[in-house]
Design an enzyme around this catalytic site. Structure first.
Site, PDB file in Angstrom:
ATOM      1  N   ASN A 225       0.972  -1.187  -0.221  1.00 49.01           N
ATOM      2  CA  ASN A 225       0.022   0.020  -0.084  1.00 49.01           C
ATOM      3  C   ASN A 225       0.770   1.297  -0.017  1.00 49.01           C
ATOM      4  O   ASN A 225       0.322   2.263  -0.494  1.00 49.01           O
ATOM      5  CB  ASN A 225      -0.994  -0.023   1.397  1.00 49.01           C
ATOM      6  CG  ASN A 225      -0.210  -0.398   2.493  1.00 49.01           C
ATOM      7  OD1 ASN A 225       0.497  -1.467   2.458  1.00 49.01           O
ATOM      8  ND2 ASN A 225      -0.331   0.684   3.556  1.00 49.01           N
TER       9      ASN A 225
ATOM     10  N   SER B 285     -10.909  -4.595   0.601  1.00 47.80           N
ATOM     11  CA  SER B 285     -11.961  -3.756   1.119  1.00 47.80           C
ATOM     12  C   SER B 285     -12.560  -3.139  -0.042  1.00 47.80           C
ATOM     13  O   SER B 285     -12.058  -2.788  -1.088  1.00 47.80           O
ATOM     14  CB  SER B 285     -11.053  -2.702   1.887  1.00 47.80           C
ATOM     15  OG  SER B 285     -11.118  -2.890   3.282  1.00 47.80           O
TER      16      SER B 285
ATOM     17  N   HIS C 138     -13.713   0.012  -0.206  1.00 43.47           N
ATOM     18  CA  HIS C 138     -13.432   1.475  -0.313  1.00 43.47           C
ATOM     19  C   HIS C 138     -12.292   1.709  -1.530  1.00 43.47           C
ATOM     20  O   HIS C 138     -11.912   2.805  -1.463  1.00 43.47           O
ATOM     21  CB  HIS C 138     -13.846   2.365   0.939  1.00 43.47           C
ATOM     22  CG  HIS C 138     -12.689   1.867   1.565  1.00 43.47           C
ATOM     23  ND1 HIS C 138     -11.482   3.003   1.724  1.00 43.47           N
ATOM     24  CD2 HIS C 138     -12.175   1.023   2.424  1.00 43.47           C
ATOM     25  CE1 HIS C 138     -10.679   2.437   2.719  1.00 43.47           C
ATOM     26  NE2 HIS C 138     -10.870   1.174   3.203  1.00 43.47           N
TER      27      HIS C 138
ATOM     28  N   THR D 103     -25.800  -8.816  11.558  1.00 39.71           N
ATOM     29  CA  THR D 103     -26.569  -8.356  10.507  1.00 39.71           C
ATOM     30  C   THR D 103     -25.961  -7.911   9.676  1.00 39.71           C
ATOM     31  O   THR D 103     -25.071  -6.877   9.769  1.00 39.71           O
ATOM     32  CB  THR D 103     -27.856  -7.483  10.977  1.00 39.71           C
ATOM     33  OG1 THR D 103     -28.721  -8.156  12.121  1.00 39.71           O
ATOM     34  CG2 THR D 103     -28.760  -7.130  10.022  1.00 39.71           C
TER      35      THR D 103
ATOM     36  N   CYS E  76      -3.301   5.236   5.585  1.00 36.43           N
ATOM     37  CA  CYS E  76      -4.159   4.483   6.497  1.00 36.43           C
ATOM     38  C   CYS E  76      -3.604   4.476   8.002  1.00 36.43           C
ATOM     39  O   CYS E  76      -4.430   4.157   8.964  1.00 36.43           O
ATOM     40  CB  CYS E  76      -4.127   2.757   6.119  1.00 36.43           C
ATOM     41  SG  CYS E  76      -4.092   2.738   4.595  1.00 36.43           S
TER      42      CYS E  76
HETATM   43  N1  PMP Z   1      -4.550  -4.037   3.917  1.00 35.45           N
HETATM   44  C1  PMP Z   1      -3.921  -3.026   3.002  1.00 35.45           C
HETATM   45  C2  PMP Z   1      -2.644  -3.392   2.208  1.00 35.45           C
HETATM   46  C3  PMP Z   1      -4.467  -1.746   2.889  1.00 35.45           C
HETATM   47  O1  PMP Z   1      -4.028  -0.940   2.142  1.00 35.45           O
HETATM   48  C4  PMP Z   1      -5.449  -1.516   3.941  1.00 35.45           C
HETATM   49  C5  PMP Z   1      -6.217  -0.056   3.923  1.00 35.45           C
HETATM   50  N2  PMP Z   1      -5.206   0.952   3.860  1.00 35.45           N
HETATM   51  C6  PMP Z   1      -5.844  -2.434   4.831  1.00 35.45           C
HETATM   52  C7  PMP Z   1      -5.426  -3.828   4.541  1.00 35.45           C
HETATM   53  C8  PMP Z   1      -7.059  -2.183   5.688  1.00 35.45           C
HETATM   54  O2  PMP Z   1      -8.339  -1.886   5.077  1.00 35.45           O
HETATM   55  P1  PMP Z   1      -9.497  -1.386   5.801  1.00 35.45           P
HETATM   56  O3  PMP Z   1      -8.931   0.036   6.523  1.00 35.45           O
HETATM   57  O4  PMP Z   1     -10.437  -0.959   4.538  1.00 35.45           O
HETATM   58  O5  PMP Z   1      -9.869  -2.367   6.682  1.00 35.45           O
END
Ligand code: PMP
Length: 387
Positions: free
Chosen positions: A151, A199, A201, A237, A325
């Site tokens: 990431n 994910s 998003h 849910t 993140c």
């Molecule tokens: N793994 C990686 C490689 C990510 O880039 C991210 C989010 N930046 C995550 C896990 C975690 O994703 P989320 O915050 O949507 O749970």
């Protein structure tokens, strides 16, 4: 002021097609998917369709798809519960020094419980060293967990080679594909991937919804208890609209991989070329070629990445330092450190992550502002040492 969003690795906007698909499930089709009446059946049909879409896009069966609250939950679930469910076979796990914290932290927790975890080194480009992986496999190894793409620096691992090694040794292979879905083609069955997470998003879908795909035959317990949702594997849910949106997002992202990545690669290389030409003492972090089509991670010598990010924000340009993140954390990037960067370059790193709609005109504006901001910061920087 023009506003340019270059932080798509942190999150992406929901596309109109995804939103349109979600809307009925936020309004008229609001039933609880576990209810037996028509409202419930309507909601369940939305989830079933999303499950089919994920399975189709990633090369697994629909009953191997489990919806979660995001990749963080998926990673925690798989690492911890796979280890617990297979502890009689062995207690050794192999992962890397550059995983997302949602993989590293559960591994650390397992170490406290008596498991042994090997954190593989990476080379200067962020690639796992295959010889080291082979060297540390033992009869006690039950799991290899290596992310598909990083990431922060965008390096894409040699996933097929790692998966083959896991297979040859009868070890399960898990990959966090959060940054890779929609950027490269992934087929779990063809590639021999036992489990995979991502994910919604990150692919123009909604936040708070993710997936853990687990191939049949993999022994693993549920993570959330207290309900029969997701075949009894994930109680609670369901986030119906979120799941429906994720399903649509993954369908679109995987359908358009080739077109989008070609366009993004062109834009990415344009940005890299111009930064290198117009600014001195810079370094591209990550692999020069084997990298995500939308990732430009650059270190600017003699300045602070955080100051540069803030200054660019005043010009309407959104980027991030290290990993967005985990922003809020000011500790230096564990990924850049594992790649052996000097402290100056670790501190001076900025990530530009492009979205499909980005234009050359926007990038020209970014480059012009970047030159101004870097010059401004270097003038007031106490650091004079050049690398
Ligand atoms: N793994 C990686 C490689 C990510 O880039 C991210 C989010 N930046 C995550 C896990 C975690 O994703 P989320 O915050 O949507 O749970």
């Amino acid at each position: 002021m023009e506003k340019i969003y270059l932080d798509n690795a942190a999150t992406t906007p929901i596309s109109s097609e995804v939103l349109n698909e979600m809307m009925p499930y936020l309004t008229t089709n609001f039933g609880n998917p576990n209810s037996i009446h028509s409202f419930g059946r309507g909601a369940k049909a939305g989830i079933d369709k999303a499950r089919l879409r994920v399975a189709h896009a990633l090369g697994c069966n629909p009953d191997e798809v489990f919806f979660t609250s995001g990749a963080t939950e998926s990673n925690n679930w798989f690492i911890r519960e796979y280890a617990h469910s297979n502890s009689k076979k062995g207690k050794h796990i192999i992962t890397t020094k550059i995983e997302h914290p949602s993989v590293i932290e559960p591994c650390k927790k397992l170490e406290q419980e008596g498991y042994k975890v090997t954190y593989l080194d990476v080379d200067q480009f962020g690639l796992v060293k295959i010889e080291q992986l082979l060297d540390c496999i033992s009869a006690d190894t039950i799991l290899i967990a290596v992310m598909t793409a990083n990431n922060e620096v965008g390096t894409i691992q040699n996933v097929q080679a790692i998966s083959n090694i896991a297979d040859e040794h009868g070890i399960a292979f898990f990959t966090d594909a959060t940054q890779a879905v929609g950027a490269i083609n992934i087929n779990m069955k063809e590639m021999g991937i036992e489990a995979l997470s991502f994910s919604g998003h990150k692919i123009n879908g909604p936040k708070g919804v993710g997936v853990l795909c687990i191939q049949k035959g993999v022994k693993i317990a549920s993570f959330m208890l207290g309900g029969e949702q997701e075949s009894g594997m994930r109680a609670g849910t369901s986030n119906v609209a979120g799941i429906v949106g994720l399903g649509k997002a993954v369908e679109l992202a995987c359908r358009d991989v080739a077109v989008n990545s070609k366009k993004l690669r062109e834009m990415r290389d344009y940005l890299i070329r111009n930064i290198k030409e117009k600014i001195d003492v810079v370094k591209l972090n990550g692999h020069p070629k084997q990298r995500l089509p939308n990732n430009v991670n650059m270190s600017f010598g003699m300045i602070d990445g955080e100051s540069l990010t803030c200054l660019l924000d005043t010009c309407g340009i959104a980027v991030s330092t290290g990993s967005a993140c985990s922003s809020g954390l000011t500790s230096p990037s564990h990924v850049l450190q594992a790649m052996g960067l000097s402290q100056d370059f670790v501190k001076g790193a900025v990530r530009f992550s492009l979205g499909v709609g980005v234009t050359k005109t926007e990038l020209d504006y970014v480059i012009a502002k970047l030159v101004e901001c870097v010059n401004k910061l270097r003038k007031i920087s106490p650091k004079t040492k050049k690398e």
